[in-house]
Design a protein around this motif. Structure first.
Motif, PDB file in Angstrom:
ATOM      1  N   LYS A   8       7.924 -16.040   1.908  1.00  0.00           N
ATOM      2  CA  LYS A   8       8.124 -14.951   0.944  1.00  0.00           C
ATOM      3  C   LYS A   8       7.029 -14.963  -0.116  1.00  0.00           C
ATOM      4  CE  LYS A   8      13.206 -14.275   0.893  1.00  0.00           C
ATOM      5  NZ  LYS A   8      13.703 -15.365   1.751  1.00  0.00           N
ATOM      6  N   ILE A   9       6.750 -16.144  -0.688  1.00  0.00           N
ATOM      7  CA  ILE A   9       5.756 -16.161  -1.760  1.00  0.00           C
ATOM      8  C   ILE A   9       4.360 -15.914  -1.214  1.00  0.00           C
ATOM      9  CG2 ILE A   9       5.407 -18.674  -1.775  1.00  0.00           C
ATOM     10  CD1 ILE A   9       5.255 -18.345  -4.906  1.00  0.00           C
ATOM     11  N   ALA A  10       4.097 -16.338   0.027  1.00  0.00           N
ATOM     12  CA  ALA A  10       2.819 -15.975   0.639  1.00  0.00           C
ATOM     13  C   ALA A  10       2.715 -14.461   0.766  1.00  0.00           C
ATOM     14  CB  ALA A  10       2.684 -16.646   2.009  1.00  0.00           C
ATOM     15  N   GLY A  27       3.539  -6.426   9.241  1.00  0.00           N
ATOM     16  CA  GLY A  27       4.506  -6.862   8.254  1.00  0.00           C
ATOM     17  C   GLY A  27       3.836  -7.448   7.037  1.00  0.00           C
ATOM     18  N   PHE A  28       4.611  -8.161   6.251  1.00  0.00           N
ATOM     19  CA  PHE A  28       4.113  -8.721   4.995  1.00  0.00           C
ATOM     20  C   PHE A  28       2.936  -9.670   5.201  1.00  0.00           C
ATOM     21  CE2 PHE A  28       8.702  -7.961   4.243  1.00  0.00           C
ATOM     22  CZ  PHE A  28       8.615  -7.121   3.150  1.00  0.00           C
ATOM     23  N   LEU A  29       2.937 -10.396   6.307  1.00  0.00           N
ATOM     24  CA  LEU A  29       1.922 -11.417   6.545  1.00  0.00           C
ATOM     25  C   LEU A  29       0.794 -10.944   7.450  1.00  0.00           C
ATOM     26  CD1 LEU A  29       4.357 -14.412   7.191  1.00  0.00           C
ATOM     27  CD2 LEU A  29       3.246 -13.797   5.034  1.00  0.00           C
ATOM     28  N   THR A  30       0.970  -9.790   8.084  1.00  0.00           N
ATOM     29  CA  THR A  30       0.006  -9.355   9.095  1.00  0.00           C
ATOM     30  C   THR A  30      -0.687  -8.042   8.774  1.00  0.00           C
ATOM     31  OG1 THR A  30       1.900  -8.451  10.320  1.00  0.00           O
ATOM     32  CG2 THR A  30       1.036 -10.588  11.041  1.00  0.00           C
ATOM     33  N   TYR A  31      -0.062  -7.191   7.980  1.00  0.00           N
ATOM     34  CA  TYR A  31      -0.687  -5.909   7.661  1.00  0.00           C
ATOM     35  C   TYR A  31      -1.918  -6.124   6.798  1.00  0.00           C
ATOM     36  CZ  TYR A  31      -1.432  -1.366   5.414  1.00  0.00           C
ATOM     37  OH  TYR A  31      -1.998  -0.212   4.941  1.00  0.00           O
ATOM     38  N   VAL A  32      -3.000  -5.457   7.164  1.00  0.00           N
ATOM     39  CA  VAL A  32      -4.235  -5.500   6.384  1.00  0.00           C
ATOM     40  C   VAL A  32      -4.505  -4.097   5.874  1.00  0.00           C
ATOM     41  CG1 VAL A  32      -6.707  -5.976   6.397  1.00  0.00           C
ATOM     42  CG2 VAL A  32      -5.159  -7.419   7.717  1.00  0.00           C
ATOM     43  N   ASP A  33      -4.508  -3.940   4.564  1.00  0.00           N
ATOM     44  CA  ASP A  33      -4.719  -2.630   3.952  1.00  0.00           C
ATOM     45  C   ASP A  33      -6.194  -2.249   4.054  1.00  0.00           C
ATOM     46  OD1 ASP A  33      -4.184  -0.307   2.586  1.00  0.00           O
ATOM     47  OD2 ASP A  33      -4.381  -1.228   0.622  1.00  0.00           O
ATOM     48  N   GLN A  34      -6.470  -1.154   4.736  1.00  0.00           N
ATOM     49  CA  GLN A  34      -7.840  -0.703   4.926  1.00  0.00           C
ATOM     50  C   GLN A  34      -8.262   0.341   3.903  1.00  0.00           C
ATOM     51  OE1 GLN A  34      -9.724  -2.178   7.115  1.00  0.00           O
ATOM     52  NE2 GLN A  34      -8.105  -3.343   8.127  1.00  0.00           N
ATOM     53  N   ALA A  35      -7.329   0.765   3.085  1.00  0.00           N
ATOM     54  CA  ALA A  35      -7.615   1.837   2.122  1.00  0.00           C
ATOM     55  C   ALA A  35      -7.880   1.240   0.745  1.00  0.00           C
ATOM     56  CB  ALA A  35      -6.441   2.807   2.083  1.00  0.00           C
ATOM     57  N   GLU A  36      -7.970   2.113  -0.241  1.00  0.00           N
ATOM     58  CA  GLU A  36      -8.158   1.671  -1.612  1.00  0.00           C
ATOM     59  C   GLU A  36      -6.891   0.963  -2.094  1.00  0.00           C
ATOM     60  OE1 GLU A  36      -6.224   5.727  -1.928  1.00  0.00           O
ATOM     61  OE2 GLU A  36      -7.642   4.709  -0.610  1.00  0.00           O
ATOM     62  N   PRO A  37      -6.966   0.147  -3.140  1.00  0.00           N
ATOM     63  CA  PRO A  37      -5.761  -0.518  -3.648  1.00  0.00           C
ATOM     64  C   PRO A  37      -4.645   0.495  -3.920  1.00  0.00           C
ATOM     65  CG  PRO A  37      -7.709  -1.413  -4.720  1.00  0.00           C
ATOM     66  CD  PRO A  37      -8.175  -0.229  -3.914  1.00  0.00           C
ATOM     67  N   ALA A  38      -3.441   0.084  -3.598  1.00  0.00           N
ATOM     68  CA  ALA A  38      -2.291   0.976  -3.755  1.00  0.00           C
ATOM     69  C   ALA A  38      -1.851   1.045  -5.213  1.00  0.00           C
ATOM     70  CB  ALA A  38      -1.136   0.487  -2.890  1.00  0.00           C
ATOM     71  N   ASP A  39      -1.319   2.193  -5.595  1.00  0.00           N
ATOM     72  CA  ASP A  39      -0.746   2.344  -6.926  1.00  0.00           C
ATOM     73  C   ASP A  39       0.670   1.786  -6.979  1.00  0.00           C
ATOM     74  OD1 ASP A  39      -2.948   4.025  -8.123  1.00  0.00           O
ATOM     75  OD2 ASP A  39      -2.352   5.320  -6.443  1.00  0.00           O
ATOM     76  N   ILE A  72       3.712  -0.383  -4.457  1.00  0.00           N
ATOM     77  CA  ILE A  72       4.215  -1.007  -3.238  1.00  0.00           C
ATOM     78  C   ILE A  72       5.730  -1.120  -3.384  1.00  0.00           C
ATOM     79  CG2 ILE A  72       4.293  -3.097  -1.826  1.00  0.00           C
ATOM     80  CD1 ILE A  72       1.376  -3.557  -2.425  1.00  0.00           C
ATOM     81  N   ILE A  73       6.419  -0.658  -2.357  1.00  0.00           N
ATOM     82  CA  ILE A  73       7.878  -0.659  -2.330  1.00  0.00           C
ATOM     83  C   ILE A  73       8.325  -1.483  -1.134  1.00  0.00           C
ATOM     84  CG2 ILE A  73       9.957   0.783  -2.284  1.00  0.00           C
ATOM     85  CD1 ILE A  73       8.086   1.480  -4.584  1.00  0.00           C
ATOM     86  N   THR A  74       9.358  -2.288  -1.305  1.00  0.00           N
ATOM     87  CA  THR A  74      10.030  -2.886  -0.148  1.00  0.00           C
ATOM     88  C   THR A  74      11.513  -3.002  -0.452  1.00  0.00           C
ATOM     89  OG1 THR A  74      10.058  -4.682   1.458  1.00  0.00           O
ATOM     90  CG2 THR A  74       9.570  -5.293  -0.832  1.00  0.00           C
ATOM     91  N   ARG A  75      12.313  -2.531   0.474  1.00  0.00           N
ATOM     92  CA  ARG A  75      13.756  -2.531   0.278  1.00  0.00           C
ATOM     93  C   ARG A  75      14.420  -3.147   1.504  1.00  0.00           C
ATOM     94  NH1 ARG A  75      15.850   3.076  -2.231  1.00  0.00           N
ATOM     95  NH2 ARG A  75      15.601   3.780  -0.089  1.00  0.00           N
ATOM     96  N   TYR A  76      15.113  -4.249   1.277  1.00  0.00           N
ATOM     97  CA  TYR A  76      15.924  -4.911   2.294  1.00  0.00           C
ATOM     98  C   TYR A  76      15.097  -5.313   3.519  1.00  0.00           C
ATOM     99  CZ  TYR A  76      19.473  -3.365  -0.856  1.00  0.00           C
ATOM    100  OH  TYR A  76      20.194  -3.180  -2.007  1.00  0.00           O
ATOM    101  N   ALA A  77      13.939  -5.909   3.253  1.00  0.00           N
ATOM    102  CA  ALA A  77      13.082  -6.402   4.327  1.00  0.00           C
ATOM    103  C   ALA A  77      12.562  -7.811   4.070  1.00  0.00           C
ATOM    104  CB  ALA A  77      11.901  -5.452   4.541  1.00  0.00           C
ATOM    105  N   LEU A  78      12.334  -8.175   2.812  1.00  0.00           N
ATOM    106  CA  LEU A  78      11.719  -9.466   2.508  1.00  0.00           C
ATOM    107  C   LEU A  78      12.595 -10.633   2.964  1.00  0.00           C
ATOM    108  CD1 LEU A  78       9.126 -10.622   1.214  1.00  0.00           C
ATOM    109  CD2 LEU A  78      10.397 -10.781  -0.940  1.00  0.00           C
ATOM    110  N   HIS A  79      13.896 -10.400   3.087  1.00  0.00           N
ATOM    111  CA  HIS A  79      14.789 -11.481   3.516  1.00  0.00           C
ATOM    112  C   HIS A  79      14.547 -11.916   4.957  1.00  0.00           C
ATOM    113  CE1 HIS A  79      17.247  -7.860   4.685  1.00  0.00           C
ATOM    114  NE2 HIS A  79      17.328  -8.567   5.800  1.00  0.00           N
ATOM    115  N   HIS A  80      13.710 -11.220   5.683  1.00  0.00           N
ATOM    116  CA  HIS A  80      13.362 -11.665   7.037  1.00  0.00           C
ATOM    117  C   HIS A  80      12.440 -12.884   7.019  1.00  0.00           C
ATOM    118  CE1 HIS A  80      15.259  -8.483   9.414  1.00  0.00           C
ATOM    119  NE2 HIS A  80      14.930  -7.659   8.425  1.00  0.00           N
ATOM    120  N   LEU A  81      11.881 -13.212   5.868  1.00  0.00           N
ATOM    121  CA  LEU A  81      10.972 -14.349   5.750  1.00  0.00           C
ATOM    122  C   LEU A  81      11.646 -15.509   5.028  1.00  0.00           C
ATOM    123  CD1 LEU A  81       7.626 -12.645   4.605  1.00  0.00           C
ATOM    124  CD2 LEU A  81       8.323 -13.252   6.930  1.00  0.00           C
TER     125      LEU A  81
END
Length: 243
Positions: A135-137, A107-119, A121-130
């Motif tokens: 959220k700001i973290a 999730g937002f706090l646990t996923y670690v991106d192993q690839a190159e920086p993304a062009d 980032i999209i999130t729809r109807y998920a951030l409200h879980h925090l």
């Protein structure tokens, strides 16, 4: 996903609202949520996604949106805290013949991106879980995953009525959007959202976005309960420097 976290960090993998590890509830959610392929294509056009881009979709759920950029972009990373939703999304991608989507449990706090920086980032109807503190973290972590001048797009339940109007605002929202059982999200579903999840106000969200390192290029509010933000990565705004 990383497991090297202090005990005090919010557990975003715990269930809130519906049980998204239950395959039947996931199927119900997918049916209720629906997929608007025309709207998804319009968003991709608006954001300017092309074949060379990398996209991360946080809170990808059943993969309804992630397939759209995968049909155009080089690589899509679909991230979700629910194994059952990821399984559903993988099956959907396989049926569509798409092999450029990677599915990640996190999730937002646990996923670690192993690839190159993304062009993008999209999130729809998920951030409200925090909660807002987390959220700001999360937003700060997303900004760090973006390439310079990368694009962040956020849609969510975000209230734009006045705080003193919270009761009438919420009741009007539920009355307008709740459906009978079997036809969509019910009044009980929206009550659960208010009880167990963490939707916030637009003025709070805008402050978090700028503090986390985004320039808000467009903020669109509708029905006093929904918002969409189109942002570009920018230096974080320090306290006292807000416009």
């Amino acid at each position: 996903m990383t497991t090297d976290r202090p005990a005090w960090v919010y557990d975003e993998l715990r269930q809130t609202g519906l049980d998204f590890e239950d395959a039947a509830q996931v199927a119900d959610y997918d049916r209720n949520q629906g997929t608007d392929s025309g709207r998804d294509r319009a968003l991709i056009e608006r954001l300017g996604m092309t074949e060379g881009h990398t996209v991360i979709d946080f809170g990808a759920g059943t993969g309804g949106f992630a397939l759209a950029p995968a049909r155009r972009c080089r690589r899509v990373h679909a991230v979700d805290v629910s194994h059952a939703m990821l399984d559903f999304g993988q099956a959907r991608a396989g049926a569509a013949g798409l092999d450029n989507i990677e599915f990640h449990h996190g999730g937002f706090l646990t996923y670690v991106d192993q690839a190159e920086p993304a062009d993008f980032i999209i999130t729809r109807y998920a951030l409200h879980h925090l909660p807002d503190f987390w959220k700001i973290a999360a937003l700060s972590r997303l900004a760090a995953m973006l390439a310079e001048a990368g694009v962040f797009y956020l849609e969510d339940v975000v209230f734009s009525f006045e705080p003193a109007e919270y009761r009438s605002g919420v009741e009007a929202w539920i009355a307008a959007v709740a459906k009978p059982a079997g036809e969509g999200f019910t009044e009980e579903d929206f009550a659960t959202h208010l009880h167990e999840e963490f939707s916030t106000y637009g003025w709070i969200m805008e402050g978090m976005l700028t503090r986390a390192g985004f320039r808000i290029d467009a903020a669109e509010y509708s029905d006093r309960a929904y918002a969409a933000y189109l942002c570009t990565k920018a230096p974080p705004v320090a306290r006292g420097q807000e416009p």
